[in-house]
Structures are given as structure tokens and as C-alpha cells.
Design a protein around this motif. Structure first.
Motif, PDB file in Angstrom:
ATOM      1  N   ALA A  94       0.810  -1.209   0.000  1.00  0.00           N
ATOM      2  CA  ALA A  94       0.000   0.000   0.000  1.00  0.00           C
ATOM      3  C   ALA A  94       0.849   1.266   0.000  1.00  0.00           C
ATOM      4  O   ALA A  94       0.473   2.274  -0.595  1.00  0.00           O
ATOM      5  CB  ALA A  94      -0.925   0.002   1.226  1.00  0.00           C
ATOM      6  N   THR A  95       1.996   1.197   0.672  1.00  0.00           N
ATOM      7  CA  THR A  95       2.840   2.372   0.855  1.00  0.00           C
ATOM      8  C   THR A  95       4.300   1.985   0.684  1.00  0.00           C
ATOM      9  O   THR A  95       4.683   0.854   0.997  1.00  0.00           O
ATOM     10  CB  THR A  95       2.643   2.947   2.279  1.00  0.00           C
ATOM     11  OG1 THR A  95       1.251   3.170   2.496  1.00  0.00           O
ATOM     12  CG2 THR A  95       3.386   4.246   2.480  1.00  0.00           C
ATOM     13  N   LEU A  96       5.084   2.925   0.210  1.00  0.00           N
ATOM     14  CA  LEU A  96       6.529   2.756   0.138  1.00  0.00           C
ATOM     15  C   LEU A  96       7.137   3.686   1.173  1.00  0.00           C
ATOM     16  O   LEU A  96       6.735   4.848   1.275  1.00  0.00           O
ATOM     17  CB  LEU A  96       7.021   3.128  -1.259  1.00  0.00           C
ATOM     18  CG  LEU A  96       8.436   2.726  -1.623  1.00  0.00           C
ATOM     19  CD1 LEU A  96       8.519   1.213  -1.784  1.00  0.00           C
ATOM     20  CD2 LEU A  96       8.859   3.411  -2.907  1.00  0.00           C
ATOM     21  N   GLU A  97       8.072   3.173   1.983  1.00  0.00           N
ATOM     22  CA  GLU A  97       8.766   3.997   2.974  1.00  0.00           C
ATOM     23  C   GLU A  97      10.262   3.885   2.761  1.00  0.00           C
ATOM     24  O   GLU A  97      10.800   2.783   2.702  1.00  0.00           O
ATOM     25  CB  GLU A  97       8.444   3.550   4.398  1.00  0.00           C
ATOM     26  CG  GLU A  97       7.043   3.839   4.843  1.00  0.00           C
ATOM     27  CD  GLU A  97       6.782   3.416   6.281  1.00  0.00           C
ATOM     28  OE1 GLU A  97       7.648   2.780   6.915  1.00  0.00           O
ATOM     29  OE2 GLU A  97       5.686   3.720   6.774  1.00  0.00           O
ATOM     30  N   ALA A  98      10.921   5.035   2.666  1.00  0.00           N
ATOM     31  CA  ALA A  98      12.379   5.091   2.556  1.00  0.00           C
ATOM     32  C   ALA A  98      12.897   5.699   3.850  1.00  0.00           C
ATOM     33  O   ALA A  98      12.636   6.864   4.140  1.00  0.00           O
ATOM     34  CB  ALA A  98      12.787   5.931   1.350  1.00  0.00           C
ATOM     35  N   GLU A  99      13.604   4.890   4.622  1.00  0.00           N
ATOM     36  CA  GLU A  99      14.090   5.294   5.940  1.00  0.00           C
ATOM     37  C   GLU A  99      15.605   5.473   5.887  1.00  0.00           C
ATOM     38  O   GLU A  99      16.354   4.505   5.767  1.00  0.00           O
ATOM     39  CB  GLU A  99      13.716   4.240   6.964  1.00  0.00           C
ATOM     40  CG  GLU A  99      14.068   4.592   8.375  1.00  0.00           C
ATOM     41  CD  GLU A  99      13.552   3.570   9.376  1.00  0.00           C
ATOM     42  OE1 GLU A  99      14.154   3.502  10.456  1.00  0.00           O
ATOM     43  OE2 GLU A  99      12.584   2.850   9.069  1.00  0.00           O
ATOM     44  N   ALA A 100      16.055   6.725   5.955  1.00  0.00           N
ATOM     45  CA  ALA A 100      17.474   7.041   5.824  1.00  0.00           C
ATOM     46  C   ALA A 100      18.063   7.500   7.148  1.00  0.00           C
ATOM     47  O   ALA A 100      17.423   8.238   7.898  1.00  0.00           O
ATOM     48  CB  ALA A 100      17.675   8.121   4.766  1.00  0.00           C
ATOM     49  N   THR A 101      19.290   7.061   7.406  1.00  0.00           N
ATOM     50  CA  THR A 101      20.019   7.483   8.602  1.00  0.00           C
ATOM     51  C   THR A 101      21.431   7.907   8.206  1.00  0.00           C
ATOM     52  O   THR A 101      22.032   7.337   7.301  1.00  0.00           O
ATOM     53  CB  THR A 101      20.107   6.359   9.653  1.00  0.00           C
ATOM     54  OG1 THR A 101      20.686   5.205   9.045  1.00  0.00           O
ATOM     55  CG2 THR A 101      18.736   6.002  10.203  1.00  0.00           C
ATOM     56  N   VAL A 102      21.937   8.893   8.909  1.00  0.00           N
ATOM     57  CA  VAL A 102      23.309   9.350   8.692  1.00  0.00           C
ATOM     58  C   VAL A 102      24.236   8.374   9.404  1.00  0.00           C
ATOM     59  O   VAL A 102      24.078   8.113  10.592  1.00  0.00           O
ATOM     60  CB  VAL A 102      23.510  10.778   9.241  1.00  0.00           C
ATOM     61  CG1 VAL A 102      24.964  11.209   9.110  1.00  0.00           C
ATOM     62  CG2 VAL A 102      22.579  11.756   8.519  1.00  0.00           C
ATOM     63  N   ILE A 116      14.542   0.703   2.086  1.00  0.00           N
ATOM     64  CA  ILE A 116      13.260   0.994   1.450  1.00  0.00           C
ATOM     65  C   ILE A 116      12.335  -0.197   1.665  1.00  0.00           C
ATOM     66  O   ILE A 116      12.689  -1.333   1.339  1.00  0.00           O
ATOM     67  CB  ILE A 116      13.425   1.295  -0.052  1.00  0.00           C
ATOM     68  CG1 ILE A 116      14.373   2.482  -0.256  1.00  0.00           C
ATOM     69  CG2 ILE A 116      12.080   1.618  -0.692  1.00  0.00           C
ATOM     70  CD1 ILE A 116      15.713   2.107  -0.731  1.00  0.00           C
ATOM     71  N   TYR A 117      11.175   0.100   2.233  1.00  0.00           N
ATOM     72  CA  TYR A 117      10.205  -0.934   2.583  1.00  0.00           C
ATOM     73  C   TYR A 117       8.903  -0.745   1.810  1.00  0.00           C
ATOM     74  O   TYR A 117       8.460   0.390   1.602  1.00  0.00           O
ATOM     75  CB  TYR A 117       9.849  -0.853   4.077  1.00  0.00           C
ATOM     76  CG  TYR A 117      10.995  -1.102   5.005  1.00  0.00           C
ATOM     77  CD1 TYR A 117      11.311  -2.405   5.408  1.00  0.00           C
ATOM     78  CD2 TYR A 117      11.761  -0.045   5.496  1.00  0.00           C
ATOM     79  CE1 TYR A 117      12.364  -2.634   6.269  1.00  0.00           C
ATOM     80  CE2 TYR A 117      12.821  -0.280   6.368  1.00  0.00           C
ATOM     81  CZ  TYR A 117      13.116  -1.570   6.748  1.00  0.00           C
ATOM     82  OH  TYR A 117      14.163  -1.801   7.603  1.00  0.00           O
ATOM     83  N   ALA A 118       8.284  -1.860   1.434  1.00  0.00           N
ATOM     84  CA  ALA A 118       6.895  -1.856   0.988  1.00  0.00           C
ATOM     85  C   ALA A 118       6.078  -2.200   2.225  1.00  0.00           C
ATOM     86  O   ALA A 118       6.404  -3.145   2.949  1.00  0.00           O
ATOM     87  CB  ALA A 118       6.673  -2.882  -0.112  1.00  0.00           C
ATOM     88  N   VAL A 119       5.041  -1.419   2.471  1.00  0.00           N
ATOM     89  CA  VAL A 119       4.233  -1.598   3.674  1.00  0.00           C
ATOM     90  C   VAL A 119       2.820  -1.986   3.262  1.00  0.00           C
ATOM     91  O   VAL A 119       2.188  -1.296   2.449  1.00  0.00           O
ATOM     92  CB  VAL A 119       4.207  -0.302   4.514  1.00  0.00           C
ATOM     93  CG1 VAL A 119       3.447  -0.521   5.815  1.00  0.00           C
ATOM     94  CG2 VAL A 119       5.632   0.189   4.795  1.00  0.00           C
ATOM     95  N   GLU A 120       2.343  -3.087   3.833  1.00  0.00           N
ATOM     96  CA  GLU A 120       0.980  -3.550   3.560  1.00  0.00           C
ATOM     97  C   GLU A 120      -0.015  -2.713   4.356  1.00  0.00           C
ATOM     98  O   GLU A 120       0.362  -2.017   5.308  1.00  0.00           O
ATOM     99  CB  GLU A 120       0.844  -5.027   3.951  1.00  0.00           C
ATOM    100  CG  GLU A 120       1.751  -5.968   3.182  1.00  0.00           C
ATOM    101  CD  GLU A 120       1.372  -6.109   1.717  1.00  0.00           C
ATOM    102  OE1 GLU A 120       0.214  -5.802   1.347  1.00  0.00           O
ATOM    103  OE2 GLU A 120       2.234  -6.532   0.933  1.00  0.00           O
ATOM    104  N   VAL A 121      -1.290  -2.815   4.028  1.00  0.00           N
ATOM    105  CA  VAL A 121      -2.347  -2.096   4.734  1.00  0.00           C
ATOM    106  C   VAL A 121      -2.331  -2.430   6.226  1.00  0.00           C
ATOM    107  O   VAL A 121      -2.569  -1.566   7.073  1.00  0.00           O
ATOM    108  CB  VAL A 121      -3.730  -2.420   4.120  1.00  0.00           C
ATOM    109  CG1 VAL A 121      -4.853  -1.785   4.931  1.00  0.00           C
ATOM    110  CG2 VAL A 121      -3.792  -1.936   2.683  1.00  0.00           C
ATOM    111  N   ASP A 122      -1.985  -3.680   6.574  1.00  0.00           N
ATOM    112  CA  ASP A 122      -1.964  -4.100   7.981  1.00  0.00           C
ATOM    113  C   ASP A 122      -0.679  -3.700   8.709  1.00  0.00           C
ATOM    114  O   ASP A 122      -0.485  -4.031   9.874  1.00  0.00           O
ATOM    115  CB  ASP A 122      -2.187  -5.598   8.106  1.00  0.00           C
ATOM    116  CG  ASP A 122      -1.100  -6.438   7.447  1.00  0.00           C
ATOM    117  OD1 ASP A 122      -0.096  -5.869   6.961  1.00  0.00           O
ATOM    118  OD2 ASP A 122      -1.250  -7.675   7.413  1.00  0.00           O
TER     119      ASP A 122
END
Length: 139
Positions: A94-102, A116-122
Motif C-alpha cells: 500500500a505504501t513505500l517507505e524510505a528510511e534514511a540514517t546518517v 526501502i520498505y513496501a508496507v501492507e495495509v496491515d
């Protein structure tokens, strides 16, 4: 790692001033010292012919998340100087999340990692790609 006081409102305005970011519907979810999370809703316009999120969209998300994370330690006038990305599995959800850290920073450069994660509705998150990038001050 030097830390500035990240201004989420300013960061969101910078994102909203990027026409491509508006086109794909990107939003900045987290903007804190050494970390940024960029998200976008997955829809058909972001997919390739097999129904997976296009690799270019994942690369865009990584690039922008990395640059925003670096901006939390270098300030807002920054530019990406390089990004590498490894695709782990197709992105569906449902959603794409890009989580970046220094991971390392100096006075003019920061090195960041981005998952980078694909996130389901749940809420189930599946790692789809891993990226690393370097960001330089723009002055």
C-alpha cells in the motif's frame, strides 16, 4: 556527527517545492537529527509492467530520503553527490517507505544508509531495497 535542530515544516516545504515529488505524492513522515523517512502511496502510476513499483521510484525515494537525512546534520543547502542501490525484492503493498540514517558526517559531507520498505495495509513491512549515498553542502 554535528546536529542541527531539524525544522519539519521547512523540510516539508522544500519537498513540496519539488515538482517530481508532488507528482509521485511523496511526503516527509520523519525529520529528526540524523534520520528522515519519506513515504508515498503505491498506485498503478508508479508500477512497471509486472505490477511492482518501478525501480526508478525506489531510487528516487532513496535519493530524497538520504538527502533529507543529511540535511539534518549539514543544513538545508545540500546536494546528493552519489547513490548506489541494491534491489532486494519486488515492491508491492500500500505504501513505500524510505528510511534514511546518517552513518558518518563531517563539515561538508554526510554518508547515509537507506532501507526501502513496501508496507501492507496491515502495517507489515517488507524490505525491498538498500541504498547508500553521499551528500555535500551546496556552497
Amino acid at each position: 556527527m554535528t546536529s542541527l535542530t531539524p525544522d519539519l515544516r521547512l523540510a516539508r516545504k522544500i519537498l513540496d517545492d519539488q515538482p517530481f515529488s508532488v507528482l509521485v505524492g511523496a511526503r516527509l513522515e520523519v525529520f529528526e537529527p540524523g534520520r528522515a523517512v519519506l513515504a508515498l502511496d503505491i498506485h498503478d502510476g508508479l508500477k512497471q509492467q509486472n505490477g511492482f513499483v518501478h525501480g526508478g521510484v525506489l531510487a528516487y525515494a532513496a535519493d530524497n530520503a538520504i538527502t533529507f537525512a543529511a540535511g539534518t546534520v549539514l543544513g538545508p543547502a545540500v546536494l546528493t553527490s552519489g547513490v548506489t542501490i541494491s534491489y532486494v525484492r519486488p515492491a508491492v503493498g500500500a505504501t513505500l517507505e524510505a528510511e534514511a540514517t546518517v552513518t558518518s558526517s563531517g563539515r561538508r559531507q554526510a554518508i547515509c544508509r537507506c532501507d526501502i520498505y513496501a508496507v501492507e495495509v496491515d502495517g507489515v513491512r517488507t524490505l525491498c531495497a538498500v541504498a547508500q549515498g553521499s551528500v555535500l553542502t551546496a556552497g
